[in-house]
Design an enzyme around this catalytic site. Structure first.
Site, PDB file in Angstrom:
ATOM      1  N   HIS A  39      47.936  15.989 -16.628  1.00 20.73           N
ATOM      2  CA  HIS A  39      46.841  15.008 -16.629  1.00 20.73           C
ATOM      3  C   HIS A  39      46.587  14.484 -18.039  1.00 20.73           C
ATOM      4  CE1 HIS A  39      45.918  15.776 -12.465  1.00 20.73           C
ATOM      5  NE2 HIS A  39      44.990  14.839 -12.526  1.00 20.73           N
ATOM      6  N   LYS A 104      40.203  23.109  -5.807  1.00 21.78           N
ATOM      7  CA  LYS A 104      39.110  23.991  -5.397  1.00 21.78           C
ATOM      8  C   LYS A 104      37.987  23.891  -6.410  1.00 21.78           C
ATOM      9  CE  LYS A 104      40.795  28.070  -7.781  1.00 21.78           C
ATOM     10  NZ  LYS A 104      39.795  28.612  -8.703  1.00 21.78           N
TER      11      LYS A 104
END
Lengths: 185, 280
Positions: A39, A104
């Protein structure tokens, strides 16, 4: 348990906006793995005015760093990692047309705002259920940032990947809703 | 004096890394299975069911329970009558970690330097090694691969004596609430009370390698473990998507401290609380 909704990638904005917090889904098709270092590199590339190494328009990213595959298996254990670490980068990736994220844990307001604006959804997979989830991953092809090892960007071919919509494109949060009835302190 | 070849340590550590990552220990597994009957949320029961199935697959097919096979924490109790030969003990431990993580197809998650380069060491070394010297000629090794989804949600606070039991409860509850669903609950909560700042932190990690079937030997701490568990299970966090099984156990370890202090450290572990033990 309510009936599970089947999703096949790519995921259009129209289809993404139909999904509601609390929906159980089974995802099939290609999803892309990318986590912290990938990222960071993607956002650095965008900041330099470059294109992403993979076109993420109408795609789903799975926040994943798998264990190495044992001989004969496409992938090792492959559960979701904590999404919050990607929050610093996620809005910029969503602007690139990303329609779904699997991970999550909680997300920041900035991410939820970007999701609302661009019609994206956030799915949770069961944290730690890595051996179970690996069963629905049929192929793992590294596409970019190979040098990052488990953090590389890869295309995963998945069949009936089980997930739950925890934040929908209107910003409804199922984590919050799910906890409320049992909160006594 | 007893002589031990350090190669024996390397072999033991390698085996423990693999065993801990593939095979969930009985105490945690039994608690997860039992929680399926007591969990009030239907969705929570479904999540627990997936977690138990996951542990079964990992055990039956020799796969890591979780993709985050952690940073390797090793507690060594070395009898003072032991003489290690054949090399450096710390190198032998790290050689064991490298061997275990490579041969076991475990994920290598350690970077050589934390802030600037963050380059992966590619063999999961170094381990975080805690050594204590004890009487006798045995070597006891406890190994705990620790994932960072949960490690990142741990916390420490330096209380003052007047904060007392209520202060400790507040610290534990604050850390758990802040952690929320992020550390893959149902959690196991390790609490270290006393000592100095760093001692409390080590105690809270040590608490996680103790069996969750075993309560603290001091009755007041044992009672506090139970009270904290009941309190945590009222937060609603549950097994990730809400429910009544937020934690499986609270383990407290304590140590004498200074008249002016009350350090409290809370080390959170996920449901994949992995630990292995061996005595040489």
């Amino acid at each position: 348990m309510a009936e599970k909704i089947r999703i096949t990638t790519p995921l259009t904005e129209e289809a993404a906006r139909k999904l509601k917090a609390g929906d159980s889904v089974l995802i099939s098709g290609i999803v892309y793995s990318a986590r912290d270092a990938a990222h960071k590199r993607m956002v650095e590339a965008l900041d330099r005015g470059e294109k992403l190494p993979v076109d993420l328009t109408n795609q789903i990213v799975y926040y994943l760093g798998p264990t190495p595959a044992k001989p004969g298996n496409p992938i090792g254990s492959a559960g979701p990692t904590t999404s919050g670490r990607m929050d610093a980068y996620a809005p910029k990736i969503i602007e690139q047309g990303l329609k779904g994220m699997i991970g999550k844990g909680s997300r920041s307001t900035a991410v939820v705002d970007a999701m609302k604006k661009h019609g994206a959804v956030y799915f949770a997979a069961v944290g730690g259920a890595a051996a179970l989830i690996s069963k629905c991953i049929k192929k793992y092809d590294v596409l970019a940032y190979d040098d990052l090892g488990p953090e590389a960007i890869a295309a995963l071919t998945v069949e009936d990947f089980p997930a739950i919509v925890v934040i929908d494109s209107e910003g409804n949060n199922f984590y919050e809703e799910g906890q409320k009835p049992y909160r006594k302190i | 004096m007893r002589t031990i070849e350090v190669e024996q340590i390397t072999q033991a550590i390698a085996k423990m890394c693999i065993n801990a990552c593939y095979y969930l220990s009985e105490d945690v597994y039994e608690a997860l299975v039992a929680s399926k009957d007591t969990e009030e949320s239907p969705l929570g029961r479904d999540v627990l069911d997936q977690i138990v199935k996951n542990a079964d697959i990992a055990r039956n097919e020799d796969r890591p329970i979780c993709q985050d096979t952690g940073m390797t924490v090793v507690f060594m109790e070395i009898g003072q009558d032991v003489h290690f030969v054949g090399g450096n003990l710390v190198d032998a431990v790290n050689a064991g970690v490298a061997k275990g993580y490579t041969e076991g197809y475990l994920r290598k998650s350690v970077v050589a330097e934390p802030l600037f380069d963050r380059k992966n060491t590619t063999n999961n070394t170094p381990a975080v090694l805690h050594i204590s010297i004890v009487p006798g000629d045995k070597v006891k090794i406890k190994l705990a691969p620790k994932g960072f989804g949960s490690e990142n949600k741990s916390g420490l606070q330096m209380l003052v004596p007047a904060d007392g039991v209520e202060g400790v409860k507040k610290v534990v509850l604050d850390v758990v609430k802040h952690a929320g669903m992020n550390p893959c609950p149902p959690m196991i909560v390790g609490v270290g009370i006393g000592g100095t700042m760093e001692k409390a932190a080590i105690l809270s990690k040590k608490a996680l390698v103790r069996s969750i079937k075993k309560r603290n030997e001091h009755p007041q701490y044992a009672k506090l473990e139970q009270e904290l568990l009941e309190m945590i299970n009222k937060t609603g966090i549950g097994p990730q998507l809400g429910g009544t099984t937020t934690a499986l156990a609270v383990n407290i370890e304590w140590y004498p401290t200074h008249i002016a202090g009350l350090p409290v450290s809370v080390n959170i572990s996920c449901h994949a609380t992995r630990h292995a033990e061996i005595e040489l």
